[in-house]
Write a protein that holds these residues in place. Structure first.
Motif, PDB file in Angstrom:
ATOM      1  N   UNK A   1       0.439   9.441  14.651  1.00 56.23           N
ATOM      2  CA  UNK A   1      -1.434   8.499  14.476  1.00 56.23           C
ATOM      3  C   UNK A   1      -0.787   7.368  13.615  1.00 56.23           C
ATOM      4  N   UNK A   2       0.065   7.635  12.641  1.00 53.90           N
ATOM      5  CA  UNK A   2       1.111   6.352  11.567  1.00 53.90           C
ATOM      6  C   UNK A   2       1.644   5.943  12.540  1.00 53.90           C
ATOM      7  N   UNK A   3       2.736   6.151  13.644  1.00 50.18           N
ATOM      8  CA  UNK A   3       3.254   5.396  14.187  1.00 50.18           C
ATOM      9  C   UNK A   3       3.020   4.444  14.672  1.00 50.18           C
ATOM     10  N   UNK A   4       1.103   5.456  15.973  1.00 51.38           N
ATOM     11  CA  UNK A   4       0.521   4.429  16.180  1.00 51.38           C
ATOM     12  C   UNK A   4      -0.185   2.511  15.318  1.00 51.38           C
ATOM     13  N   UNK A   5      -0.018   3.179  14.206  1.00 55.19           N
ATOM     14  CA  UNK A   5      -1.040   1.836  14.096  1.00 55.19           C
ATOM     15  C   UNK A   5       0.231   1.225  12.849  1.00 55.19           C
ATOM     16  N   UNK A   6       1.828   2.054  12.558  1.00 51.43           N
ATOM     17  CA  UNK A   6       2.254   0.590  12.102  1.00 51.43           C
ATOM     18  C   UNK A   6       2.963   0.223  13.058  1.00 51.43           C
ATOM     19  N   UNK A   7       3.025   0.716  14.531  1.00 48.80           N
ATOM     20  CA  UNK A   7       3.470  -0.197  15.259  1.00 48.80           C
ATOM     21  C   UNK A   7       2.469  -1.631  15.942  1.00 48.80           C
ATOM     22  N   UNK A   8       0.546  -1.241  15.356  1.00 48.61           N
ATOM     23  CA  UNK A   8       0.405  -2.313  15.522  1.00 48.61           C
ATOM     24  C   UNK A   8      -0.447  -3.299  14.259  1.00 48.61           C
ATOM     25  N   UNK A   9       1.082  -2.834  13.504  1.00 42.48           N
ATOM     26  CA  UNK A   9       0.822  -3.683  11.578  1.00 42.48           C
ATOM     27  C   UNK A   9      -0.443  -3.141  11.104  1.00 42.48           C
ATOM     28  N   UNK A  10      -0.085  -2.521  11.328  1.00 42.02           N
ATOM     29  CA  UNK A  10      -1.710  -1.300  10.170  1.00 42.02           C
ATOM     30  C   UNK A  10      -1.224   0.546   9.617  1.00 42.02           C
ATOM     31  N   UNK A  11      -1.937   0.232   7.911  1.00 40.65           N
ATOM     32  CA  UNK A  11      -0.883   1.078   7.192  1.00 40.65           C
ATOM     33  C   UNK A  11      -2.124   2.400   6.934  1.00 40.65           C
ATOM     34  N   UNK A  12      -2.799   3.098   6.781  1.00 41.13           N
ATOM     35  CA  UNK A  12      -3.531   3.966   6.107  1.00 41.13           C
ATOM     36  C   UNK A  12      -2.491   4.897   5.234  1.00 41.13           C
TER      37      UNK A  12
END
Length: 322
Positions: A187-198
């Motif tokens: 999930x974090x890898x997907x977010x990171x590749x979309x410019x997001x961070x949780x």
């Protein structure tokens, strides 16, 4: 199950009356307003009609049954006349919710089923371009209907409760999505590749709510980000099942590559400008495969298309030893 639904269906049925067939005088809805027993809330004996059970018995050879000439039965006779009896016709059942009066399973289901409001996450699951198989898995997950180990144990199953992905905590929907270290990394890898961070993953419903509010619009990058969720849920569930039922494991990076490939394929099928090439998914979606520091053995890899007169063979392993 169909027979059990008869009582629920009665208010939606009536009959186009003829007298060739037999219809129960009291308990079948031959009158548009309902059954005779419900329209005239008195017993049959009060009307001296205890000997009459069929609708065909009250009108024969063009004449009314003499019992109906009694002034106390005027109300019953009026109701029967309102039904517009036709002695030359047959009795035809009418399904009132249908415009043509014909019952179909579709109209029957729509009429009898319990209806509730749509959940807020519906737009994250059922939308144009989403893979139906992925959508179904995601729908089950958001409805808490996947057969996770905690649910199976409550049903009486004697199984190991530990999550097969991280092997460190009991498996449940909220653990699997995304408190498990394996799924959290994806999930974090997907977010990171979309410019997001949780900073910290919440429950599945909370993560979906956050995604929904950050994937509004029809821009290519936004659509790609929205398309990430269902493949992610589906592939996590499939990897979980693979480890339980096939005793085999996939590295999380292979699962991530599978998710990115599926997103690329779906994006190319949508009517959006500047479609994504399967060999270069990073063009507009920021889903580029980059080096992630938590795995020292990984290396940054780049890919270039072959010349027009060449064929390039791609492999997940080195071919030097062949």
């Amino acid at each position: 199950m169909i027979l059990r639904a008869r009582e629920y269906a009665k208010p939606f049925t009536c009959y186009e009356i003829g007298l060739e067939d037999d219809i129960d005088l009291w308990d079948q809805p031959w009158h548009p307003s309902g059954t005779l027993s419900s329209l005239i809330p008195r017993s049959r004996t009060d009307y001296s009609l205890s000997s009459l059970n069929l609708l065909s018995e009250i009108f024969k050879d063009g004449t009314w049954n003499p019992l109906l000439d009694n002034p106390s039965l005027r109300e019953a006779k009026t109701l029967i006349m309102e039904a517009m009896l036709n002695s030359d016709a047959i009795n035809i059942p009418i399904w009132k919710p249908a415009t043509d009066g014909v019952f179909t399973t579709k109209i029957g289901w729509e009429t009898l089923r319990m209806k509730s409001g749509k959940p807020p996450w519906i737009s994250s699951v059922w939308f144009a371009g989403n893979n139906p198989t992925h959508a179904l898995t995601t729908w089950k997950a958001l409805k808490q209907k996947l057969s996770t180990k905690d649910r199976l144990i409550k049903m009486g199953a004697v199984i190991d409760p530990i999550c097969p992905l991280c092997k460190s905590a009991a498996e449940s929907i909220d653990h699997l999505f995304f408190k498990c270290s394996y799924s959290a990394w994806l999930w974090k890898s997907i977010l990171w590749r979309n410019g997001h961070h949780r900073a910290k993953n919440q429950s599945l419903l909370a993560e979906e709510d956050w995604l929904r509010h950050h994937s509004k619009g029809k821009e290519q990058a936004t659509v790609a980000f929205k398309l990430c969720f269902s493949p992610l849920i589906h592939n996590i569930w499939m990897e979980r099942n693979r480890r339980i039922f096939e005793s085999s494991e996939k590295h999380k990076r292979l699962v991530l590559n599978q998710i990115l490939t599926e997103i690329s394929i779906k994006m190319n099928g949508l009517k959006i400008k500047d479609k994504i090439s399967p060999r270069n998914i990073s063009t507009a979606t920021n889903l580029k495969y980059k080096h992630i520091p938590d795995d020292p053995s990984s290396r940054y890899c780049s890919w270039s298309p072959p010349n027009e007169d060449e064929l390039k063979l791609n492999s997940d392993a080195s071919l030097d030893s062949l």
